[in-house]
Design a protein around this motif. Structure first.
Motif, PDB file in Angstrom:
ATOM      1  N   THR A 126       0.833  -1.203   0.000  1.00 56.54           N
ATOM      2  CA  THR A 126       0.000   0.000   0.000  1.00 56.54           C
ATOM      3  C   THR A 126       0.865   1.250   0.000  1.00 56.54           C
ATOM      4  O   THR A 126       0.589   2.218  -0.713  1.00 56.54           O
ATOM      5  N   ALA A 127       1.929   1.224   0.810  1.00 57.21           N
ATOM      6  CA  ALA A 127       2.845   2.362   0.849  1.00 57.21           C
ATOM      7  C   ALA A 127       3.498   2.577  -0.516  1.00 57.21           C
ATOM      8  O   ALA A 127       3.653   3.718  -0.968  1.00 57.21           O
ATOM      9  N   CYS A 128       3.891   1.494  -1.167  1.00 58.16           N
ATOM     10  CA  CYS A 128       4.504   1.619  -2.501  1.00 58.16           C
ATOM     11  C   CYS A 128       3.523   2.234  -3.498  1.00 58.16           C
ATOM     12  O   CYS A 128       3.895   3.087  -4.300  1.00 58.16           O
ATOM     13  N   VAL A 129       2.267   1.811  -3.445  1.00 60.20           N
ATOM     14  CA  VAL A 129       1.261   2.354  -4.354  1.00 60.20           C
ATOM     15  C   VAL A 129       1.038   3.834  -4.071  1.00 60.20           C
ATOM     16  O   VAL A 129       0.980   4.666  -4.990  1.00 60.20           O
ATOM     17  N   VAL A 130       0.939   4.201  -2.789  1.00 56.50           N
ATOM     18  CA  VAL A 130       0.736   5.599  -2.417  1.00 56.50           C
ATOM     19  C   VAL A 130       1.924   6.441  -2.854  1.00 56.50           C
ATOM     20  O   VAL A 130       1.760   7.542  -3.397  1.00 56.50           O
ATOM     21  N   ILE A 131       3.132   5.957  -2.633  1.00 56.30           N
ATOM     22  CA  ILE A 131       4.335   6.684  -3.049  1.00 56.30           C
ATOM     23  C   ILE A 131       4.360   6.834  -4.571  1.00 56.30           C
ATOM     24  O   ILE A 131       4.709   7.890  -5.101  1.00 56.30           O
ATOM     25  N   GLY A 132       3.955   5.803  -5.277  1.00 57.14           N
ATOM     26  CA  GLY A 132       3.895   5.879  -6.736  1.00 57.14           C
ATOM     27  C   GLY A 132       2.926   6.950  -7.209  1.00 57.14           C
ATOM     28  O   GLY A 132       3.221   7.726  -8.120  1.00 57.14           O
ATOM     29  N   PHE A 133       1.743   6.992  -6.577  1.00 58.74           N
ATOM     30  CA  PHE A 133       0.776   8.033  -6.930  1.00 58.74           C
ATOM     31  C   PHE A 133       1.321   9.422  -6.612  1.00 58.74           C
ATOM     32  O   PHE A 133       1.122  10.367  -7.375  1.00 58.74           O
ATOM     33  N   GLU A 134       2.006   9.555  -5.490  1.00 56.31           N
ATOM     34  CA  GLU A 134       2.561  10.850  -5.108  1.00 56.31           C
ATOM     35  C   GLU A 134       3.619  11.309  -6.106  1.00 56.31           C
ATOM     36  O   GLU A 134       3.641  12.473  -6.525  1.00 56.31           O
ATOM     37  N   VAL A 135       4.496  10.393  -6.495  1.00 53.31           N
ATOM     38  CA  VAL A 135       5.547  10.739  -7.466  1.00 53.31           C
ATOM     39  C   VAL A 135       4.926  11.136  -8.800  1.00 53.31           C
ATOM     40  O   VAL A 135       5.318  12.123  -9.425  1.00 53.31           O
ATOM     41  N   ALA A 188       1.895  12.348  -9.293  1.00 55.68           N
ATOM     42  CA  ALA A 188       1.224  13.645  -9.133  1.00 55.68           C
ATOM     43  C   ALA A 188       2.237  14.781  -9.107  1.00 55.68           C
ATOM     44  O   ALA A 188       2.015  15.835  -9.706  1.00 55.68           O
ATOM     45  N   ARG A 189       3.366  14.571  -8.436  1.00 52.31           N
ATOM     46  CA  ARG A 189       4.403  15.600  -8.389  1.00 52.31           C
ATOM     47  C   ARG A 189       4.971  15.874  -9.773  1.00 52.31           C
ATOM     48  O   ARG A 189       5.216  17.021 -10.140  1.00 52.31           O
ATOM     49  N   GLU A 190       5.206  14.818 -10.537  1.00 58.36           N
ATOM     50  CA  GLU A 190       5.710  14.997 -11.901  1.00 58.36           C
ATOM     51  C   GLU A 190       4.707  15.763 -12.754  1.00 58.36           C
ATOM     52  O   GLU A 190       5.077  16.652 -13.519  1.00 58.36           O
ATOM     53  N   ALA A 191       3.426  15.431 -12.595  1.00 62.20           N
ATOM     54  CA  ALA A 191       2.391  16.124 -13.371  1.00 62.20           C
ATOM     55  C   ALA A 191       2.321  17.595 -12.975  1.00 62.20           C
ATOM     56  O   ALA A 191       2.233  18.475 -13.842  1.00 62.20           O
ATOM     57  N   LEU A 192       2.388  17.868 -11.679  1.00 62.09           N
ATOM     58  CA  LEU A 192       2.374  19.258 -11.232  1.00 62.09           C
ATOM     59  C   LEU A 192       3.614  20.009 -11.712  1.00 62.09           C
ATOM     60  O   LEU A 192       3.535  21.161 -12.128  1.00 62.09           O
ATOM     61  N   GLY A 193       4.754  19.355 -11.665  1.00 60.36           N
ATOM     62  CA  GLY A 193       5.990  19.979 -12.154  1.00 60.36           C
ATOM     63  C   GLY A 193       5.917  20.278 -13.635  1.00 60.36           C
ATOM     64  O   GLY A 193       6.343  21.335 -14.103  1.00 60.36           O
ATOM     65  N   ARG A 194       5.349  19.332 -14.380  1.00 64.26           N
ATOM     66  CA  ARG A 194       5.190  19.544 -15.814  1.00 64.26           C
ATOM     67  C   ARG A 194       4.263  20.717 -16.078  1.00 64.26           C
ATOM     68  O   ARG A 194       4.555  21.579 -16.908  1.00 64.26           O
TER      69      ARG A 194
END
Length: 108
Positions: A19-28, A30-36
């Motif tokens: 679950t933590a891996c999935v959450v971290i994946g979603f966070e990364v 989302a961060r990439e999308a926001l950065g883009r």
């Protein structure tokens, strides 16, 4: 029952880690999308500023060229007016303005 509780205890950390891996994946992601998006927005703003700067510079250059050509034309028109002896009795308007009014386009 002990075996089931023991299996749940072993499975629980694995499930938490997954679950933590999935959450971290979603966070990364989302961060990439926001950065883009932030990068694209900054690029658009920079392009808009560059466009405004280029437009301002072009307008200033056109005004300088217009003034330069107007002064050159004034000299030639002044020389032509001075060469005409019969027109010295009447007042002579500023040559650049006269030519500008003659060459102006009427919007109607």
């Amino acid at each position: 029952m002990e075996e089931v509780l023991g299996a749940m205890w072993l499975i629980s950390p694995i499930v938490l880690a997954m679950t933590a891996c999935v959450v971290i994946g979603f966070e990364v992601t989302a961060r990439e999308a926001l950065g883009r998006e932030r990068g694209l927005r900054e690029a658009r703003e920079q392009a808009h500023e560059d466009e405004e700067l280029a437009l301002t510079e072009a307008k200033e250059k056109a005004e300088r060229e217009l003034e330069h050509h107007r002064r050159l034309l004034d000299c030639h028109v002044d020389a032509l007016i001075a060469a005409m002896p019969e027109d010295r009795a009447r007042p002579v308007p500023w040559p650049g303005r006269v030519l500008e009014s003659c060459c102006a386009a009427i919007p109607s």
